[in-house]
Design a protein around this motif. Structure first.
Motif, PDB file in Angstrom:
ATOM      1  N   LEU A  74       0.844  -1.193   0.000  1.00  0.00           N
ATOM      2  CA  LEU A  74       0.000   0.000   0.000  1.00  0.00           C
ATOM      3  C   LEU A  74       0.878   1.242   0.000  1.00  0.00           C
ATOM      4  N   ARG A  75       0.280   2.387  -0.266  1.00  0.00           N
ATOM      5  CA  ARG A  75       1.032   3.636  -0.262  1.00  0.00           C
ATOM      6  C   ARG A  75       0.844   4.333   1.085  1.00  0.00           C
ATOM      7  N   PRO A  76       1.881   4.361   1.943  1.00  0.00           N
ATOM      8  CA  PRO A  76       1.743   5.020   3.241  1.00  0.00           C
ATOM      9  C   PRO A  76       1.833   6.536   3.107  1.00  0.00           C
ATOM     10  N   VAL A  77       0.886   7.239   3.720  1.00  0.00           N
ATOM     11  CA  VAL A  77       0.859   8.701   3.683  1.00  0.00           C
ATOM     12  C   VAL A  77       0.902   9.215   5.119  1.00  0.00           C
ATOM     13  N   ARG A  78       1.919  10.002   5.436  1.00  0.00           N
ATOM     14  CA  ARG A  78       2.088  10.513   6.795  1.00  0.00           C
ATOM     15  C   ARG A  78       1.092  11.645   7.065  1.00  0.00           C
ATOM     16  N   GLU A  79       0.539  11.610   8.287  1.00  0.00           N
ATOM     17  CA  GLU A  79      -0.483  12.577   8.662  1.00  0.00           C
ATOM     18  C   GLU A  79      -0.115  13.274   9.967  1.00  0.00           C
ATOM     19  N   ALA A  80      -0.432  14.554  10.034  1.00  0.00           N
ATOM     20  CA  ALA A  80      -0.303  15.310  11.287  1.00  0.00           C
ATOM     21  C   ALA A  80      -1.670  15.869  11.653  1.00  0.00           C
ATOM     22  N   PHE A  81      -1.881  16.058  12.954  1.00  0.00           N
ATOM     23  CA  PHE A  81      -3.169  16.553  13.429  1.00  0.00           C
ATOM     24  C   PHE A  81      -3.068  18.023  13.809  1.00  0.00           C
ATOM     25  N   ALA A  82      -3.899  18.827  13.147  1.00  0.00           N
ATOM     26  CA  ALA A  82      -3.867  20.265  13.382  1.00  0.00           C
ATOM     27  C   ALA A  82      -4.284  20.613  14.801  1.00  0.00           C
ATOM     28  N   ASP A  83      -5.309  19.928  15.317  1.00  0.00           N
ATOM     29  CA  ASP A  83      -5.942  20.338  16.572  1.00  0.00           C
ATOM     30  C   ASP A  83      -5.675  19.386  17.735  1.00  0.00           C
ATOM     31  N   ILE A 142      -3.319  27.055  16.072  1.00  0.00           N
ATOM     32  CA  ILE A 142      -3.327  25.830  15.282  1.00  0.00           C
ATOM     33  C   ILE A 142      -2.778  26.094  13.883  1.00  0.00           C
ATOM     34  N   ALA A 143      -3.194  27.203  13.266  1.00  0.00           N
ATOM     35  CA  ALA A 143      -2.729  27.538  11.922  1.00  0.00           C
ATOM     36  C   ALA A 143      -1.219  27.740  11.899  1.00  0.00           C
ATOM     37  N   GLU A 144      -0.688  28.412  12.912  1.00  0.00           N
ATOM     38  CA  GLU A 144       0.759  28.644  12.976  1.00  0.00           C
ATOM     39  C   GLU A 144       1.508  27.329  13.116  1.00  0.00           C
ATOM     40  N   ARG A 145       0.986  26.414  13.929  1.00  0.00           N
ATOM     41  CA  ARG A 145       1.601  25.097  14.095  1.00  0.00           C
ATOM     42  C   ARG A 145       1.605  24.330  12.774  1.00  0.00           C
ATOM     43  N   CYS A 146       0.506  24.429  12.034  1.00  0.00           N
ATOM     44  CA  CYS A 146       0.413  23.718  10.766  1.00  0.00           C
ATOM     45  C   CYS A 146       1.440  24.227   9.755  1.00  0.00           C
ATOM     46  N   VAL A 147       1.626  25.514   9.707  1.00  0.00           N
ATOM     47  CA  VAL A 147       2.643  26.082   8.805  1.00  0.00           C
ATOM     48  C   VAL A 147       4.021  25.549   9.175  1.00  0.00           C
ATOM     49  N   ARG A 148       4.318  25.482  10.464  1.00  0.00           N
ATOM     50  CA  ARG A 148       5.604  24.972  10.917  1.00  0.00           C
ATOM     51  C   ARG A 148       5.769  23.491  10.547  1.00  0.00           C
ATOM     52  N   ILE A 149       4.716  22.720  10.716  1.00  0.00           N
ATOM     53  CA  ILE A 149       4.782  21.294  10.370  1.00  0.00           C
ATOM     54  C   ILE A 149       5.097  21.116   8.891  1.00  0.00           C
ATOM     55  N   VAL A 150       4.382  21.846   8.041  1.00  0.00           N
ATOM     56  CA  VAL A 150       4.575  21.697   6.600  1.00  0.00           C
ATOM     57  C   VAL A 150       5.962  22.171   6.178  1.00  0.00           C
ATOM     58  N   ARG A 151       6.483  23.167   6.839  1.00  0.00           N
ATOM     59  CA  ARG A 151       7.842  23.640   6.555  1.00  0.00           C
ATOM     60  C   ARG A 151       8.917  22.673   7.042  1.00  0.00           C
TER      61      ARG A 151
END
Length: 263
Positions: free
Chosen positions: A158-167, A192-201
């Motif tokens: 299968l194709r594993p896709v990594r996930e992070a939780f915003a909240d 939460i939005a600031e954390r998400c930007v950091r995660i994606v970066r």
């Protein structure tokens, strides 16, 4: 940079309503739709599938333990064969509804206690992976980075896709803080939005104890049943786009290849 934004949908049941699926589908790029075992009924699920097809969001089968009363958030020590059969049943049921709505199941994401259990529970992780492979070899699956589940999925082809939780808050080990503990669920949309930007970066975020922790992710999740979920999803999407990131599903949505149509 592309990033997927997903949400848990289709979790109402009969006259009991949970979340705002319509509003979230106008924001997210992937829809984790319940399959009737932890939440959702056929009418709710078909409405969610039609909405996802209409907005172009990828449809994901959110499989869980057979636990309507506990919303799938209680661990069940199911035998691997029985768990695999339950997962097979759920994917098949939702895919039938999705196809009747003009779409298809494009990925699988475990829900609640099952999601957390198969971070470490090798036997159950293997059972879920085997069930998904039996339905659709190569199908993408969402999970926690470094989990037994994503390892089992990859071994199953299968194709594993990594996930992070915003909240959700994280432990220093990169796992989710249990919901029963203080501070496990985050509510401030701007934080939460600031954390998400950091995660994606690829930058570290603060764990629940303040320890820096990096969470690799190709998809970000906003829980549809959390109060303020729509405002949170809007804030996250706005912040990501402001950083030049493109919101797009990691898997195909809509009719066969991803766009338009309604059943």
């Amino acid at each position: 940079m592309r990033i997927d934004l997903n949400a848990d949908l289709g979790e109402s049941f009969g006259r009991w309503e949970l979340g705002d699926d319509e509003a979230l589908l106008a924001i997210v790029t992937s829809a984790n739709i319940a399959c009737g075992f932890h939440a959702g009924d056929p009418t709710v699920l078909r409405r969610a599938c039609r909405g996802a097809v209409r907005t172009g969001a990828a449809i994901g089968a959110q499989v869980g333990y057979r636990d309507l009363a506990g919303f799938g958030r209680r661990f069940i020590d199911a035998a691997p064969e029985e768990l695999a059969d339950d997962v097979l049943y759920q994917i098949g049921a939702l895919d039938g509804i999705a196809r009747a709505s003009g779409g298809r199941v494009a990925y699988v994401k475990p829900h609640g206690a099952l999601y957390n259990a198969i971070v470490h529970h090798e036997a159950q992780a293997g059972a879920v992976a085997a069930a998904v492979r039996a339905v659709a070899p190569g199908l993408p699956v969402l999970g926690l980075p470094g989990s037994a589940w994503l390892r089992a999925a990859e071994e199953a082809g299968l194709r594993p896709v990594r996930e992070a939780f915003a909240d959700r808050a994280y432990t220093p080990q990169g796992t989710l803080v249990p919901r029963r503990e203080p501070g496990a669920v985050l509510h401030d949309p701007d934080e939460i939005a600031e954390r998400c930007v950091r995660i994606v970066r690829g930058e570290p975020i603060a764990a629940v104890d303040g320890t820096p922790v990096r969470i690799g992710a190709e998809s970000l999740c906003v829980h549809g049943d959390t109060p303020g979920a729509v405002e949170t999803a809007q804030a996250v999407a706005k912040a990501l786009r402001a950083e030049g990131m493109v919101l797009a599903p990691f898997a195909g949505g809509g009719p066969e290849e991803g766009r338009g149509g309604d059943g």
